[in-house]
Design an enzyme around this catalytic site. Structure first.
Site, short mmCIF file in Angstrom:
data_model
loop_
_atom_site.label_atom_id
_atom_site.label_comp_id
_atom_site.label_asym_id
_atom_site.label_seq_id
_atom_site.Cartn_x
_atom_site.Cartn_y
_atom_site.Cartn_z
N CYS A 1 -23.26 56.86 24.76
CA CYS A 1 -23.49 58.27 24.73
C CYS A 1 -24.57 57.56 25.29
O CYS A 1 -25.66 57.63 25.26
CB CYS A 1 -24.23 58.71 23.44
N HIS B 1 -30.78 56.87 25.00
CA HIS B 1 -29.14 57.78 24.23
C HIS B 1 -29.46 59.11 24.85
O HIS B 1 -30.32 59.57 24.74
CB HIS B 1 -29.46 57.50 23.19
N LYS C 1 -26.95 55.18 10.57
CA LYS C 1 -27.59 53.48 10.61
C LYS C 1 -28.81 53.00 10.43
O LYS C 1 -28.74 51.92 10.27
CB LYS C 1 -28.10 54.34 12.08
N ASP D 1 -37.52 57.07 20.09
CA ASP D 1 -36.12 56.83 19.57
C ASP D 1 -35.61 55.43 18.81
O ASP D 1 -35.70 54.64 19.45
CB ASP D 1 -35.17 57.70 20.15
N GLN E 1 -32.50 53.34 16.44
CA GLN E 1 -31.44 51.84 16.11
C GLN E 1 -32.30 50.93 16.02
O GLN E 1 -32.33 49.59 15.48
CB GLN E 1 -30.89 51.22 17.25
N1 C6P Z 1 -25.44 56.16 18.96
C1 C6P Z 1 -23.83 54.75 19.09
O1 C6P Z 1 -22.47 54.42 18.77
P1 C6P Z 1 -27.34 60.39 15.88
O2 C6P Z 1 -26.19 61.09 16.59
O3 C6P Z 1 -28.06 61.80 15.70
O4 C6P Z 1 -27.10 59.96 14.57
O5 C6P Z 1 -27.45 59.38 16.69
C2 C6P Z 1 -28.56 59.81 18.12
C3 C6P Z 1 -28.64 58.17 18.61
C4 C6P Z 1 -30.22 58.07 19.13
N2 C6P Z 1 -30.99 57.45 19.45
C5 C6P Z 1 -30.37 56.44 19.94
C6 C6P Z 1 -30.41 55.25 20.45
C7 C6P Z 1 -28.42 56.70 19.04
O6 C6P Z 1 -27.82 54.83 19.30
C8 C6P Z 1 -27.86 57.15 18.33
C9 C6P Z 1 -26.64 57.44 17.74
C10 C6P Z 1 -24.42 55.98 17.75
O7 C6P Z 1 -24.63 54.46 19.67
C11 C6P Z 1 -23.50 57.44 17.74
S1 C6P Z 1 -23.83 57.62 20.03
#
Ligand code: C6P
Length: 419
Positions: free
Chosen positions: A376, A134, A237, A211, A214
């Site tokens: 993203c 991401h 999430k 990371d 997910q």
């Molecule tokens: N992915 C998606 O629709 P935040 O926005 O900080 O809560 O999470 C960022 C992030 C970091 N790593 C991974 C693997 C992610 O999937 C995400 C967020 C969302 O896929 C929003 S772009």
């Protein structure tokens, strides 16, 4: 804890009908259809238990933490600290002091780059991430590349959507100071071979950052078994509120790292000449915390723990296998990934002749919420030869009947667009 959830486990196994009772939003109708919420990789829905925990804080013991002797201040401080302990138990950290509450996974990864990275990396040092990341595990390192002169390298992804481990073996060398990896891809659902990459990082003497945005909502995570140095995640999430996430870091690292943001609550002493830092984790939690959100995250963790992460994983695996089999039989549908290795129930696909945004818009007319776009993860999208996809991402309250509704709607949409 609501009665519905308590009756869900463990005796009766995973009972999705009972789980759904905890999510009132799932009763909504959208354009005269029942809501089918398949945008869980972007953000999940929230159970009543989580919302009630936040309400209780606001209505019964609202006060700032770490600042007051009065009863409300004591109660809020205890509840907020307890939320850190719940997260620590959830991911099997050695100590709750290794859990830093931040706004989200993005902030967690920025914290690592801006504190550990700035303090320890020098021009010419190498940071290796994967092409499956991401943007939040790419851009902070690019910022350090541009300011410090570090070298940023990418582990390639094969055309069938998995990491190229032979290339990783070549890329991770004694020059590598940090390896960052997405535990599970938000585009492909692929669960990455963490231990292989971690061993390469260890061989090089590099830090290993996961990371887990997910992964942690869907599978049991044990940071000691993973032996990662940092693990980043977002509360929203995993059934928690927005505005809260966490960074796990090994205590020995957190103790020696400089603070991230500075000011109130993160200090032990301040004089005109200098300041000293508070104990962990408060050294990294400057200013008034997101108290309600932290308590909400703790309640979300309680909810997941009560259901059991292994039960959740098994349930979603069966659901994902069913969705995969049905999506594979939709003519004109190009699915990305899911060819090799283990994956979560996250499906990115395109429909021949239909732009993903038009597809998502049309699905919404059937009450089905999916995401369209680049998710993203543009370097991965470019590698796989697309700019945008539709993405259906499932969670613990989704059902096989909803998979059928999605597949039926895709058929209708193809007719509509004559694709
Ligand atoms: N992915 C998606 O629709 P935040 O926005 O900080 O809560 O999470 C960022 C992030 C970091 N790593 C991974 C693997 C992610 O999937 C995400 C967020 C969302 O896929 C929003 S772009």
């Amino acid at each position: 804890m609501s009665e519905s959830l308590l009756r869900t486990v463990p005796a009766e196994g995973f009972d999705v009908a009972r789980v759904r009772m905890d999510f009132p939003i799932l009763q909504r109708r959208i354009h005269d259809h029942p809501l089918v919420y398949l945008d869980n990789a972007a953000t999940t829905q929230r159970p009543l238990q989580m919302v009630e925990a936040m309400n209780r804080y606001y209505l019964e013991y609202n006060a700032n933490i770490h600042r007051a002797i009065h009863t409300l201040g004591y109660e809020s401080t205890v509840a907020y600290e307890e939320a850190h302990k719940k997260v620590a138990r959830f991911i099997n950290a050695r100590s709750w002091r290794e859990i830093l509450f931040v706004r989200n996974a993005t902030e967690a990864l920025n914290l690592v780059a801006m504190t550990w990275g700035k303090a320890n990396l020098r021009a010419g040092d190498e940071v290796v991430v994967s092409l499956m990341e991401h943007h939040s595990n790419i851009v902070p390192w690019q910022m350090l590349r541009d300011s410090l002169g570090i070298i940023l390298k990418f582990i390639p992804v094969t055309s069938d959507g998995v990491l190229d481990l032979e290339a990783a073996d070549r890329l991770i060398t004694p020059k590598t100071k940090l390896v960052g990896l997405v535990h599970a891809s938000n585009v492909l659902g692929a669960i990455n071979p963490v231990s292989e990459i971690r061993d390469l990082a260890r061989r090089a003497g590099a830090l290993f950052v996961l990371d887990g945005a997910q992964s942690v909502p869907h599978m049991a995570v044990d940071v000691q078994a993973l032996d990662c140095d940092f693990f980043a995640a977002s509360g929203h999430k995993m059934l928690g509120p927005t505005g809260i996430g966490f960074l796990y870091g090994k205590k020995s690292l957190l103790q020696t790292m400089p603070p991230f943001l500075t000011g109130g609550d993160m200090i032990a002493t301040v004089s005109q000449e200098a300041s000293t830092w508070n104990e962990l984790p408060w050294k990294f939690e400057a200013g008034t915390s997101a108290v309600a959100e932290g308590i909400g995250l703790g309640a979300a963790v309680d909810y997941l723990t009560t259901l059991g992460m292994d039960n959740i994983y098994q349930y979603e695996k069966e659901l994902g296998d069913y969705a995969l089999q049905r999506l594979r039989n939709v003519s004109g549908l190009k699915l990305y990934g899911h060819e090799r290795g283990e994956s979560l129930a996250v499906f990115s696909f395109n429909l021949e002749g239909i732009h993903p945004h038009d597809g998502a818009n049309a699905l919404d007319r059937f009450g089905i919420a999916v995401r369209s776009g680049h998710h993203c993860a543009q370097p991965l999208m470019n590698r796989l030869g697309m700019d945008n996809t539709l993405r259906a991402s499932f969670y613990l309250y989704n059902t096989k009947a909803e998979v059928d509704l999605l597949v039926d709607a895709l058929g209708e949409i193809k007719k509509l667009f004559r694709a």
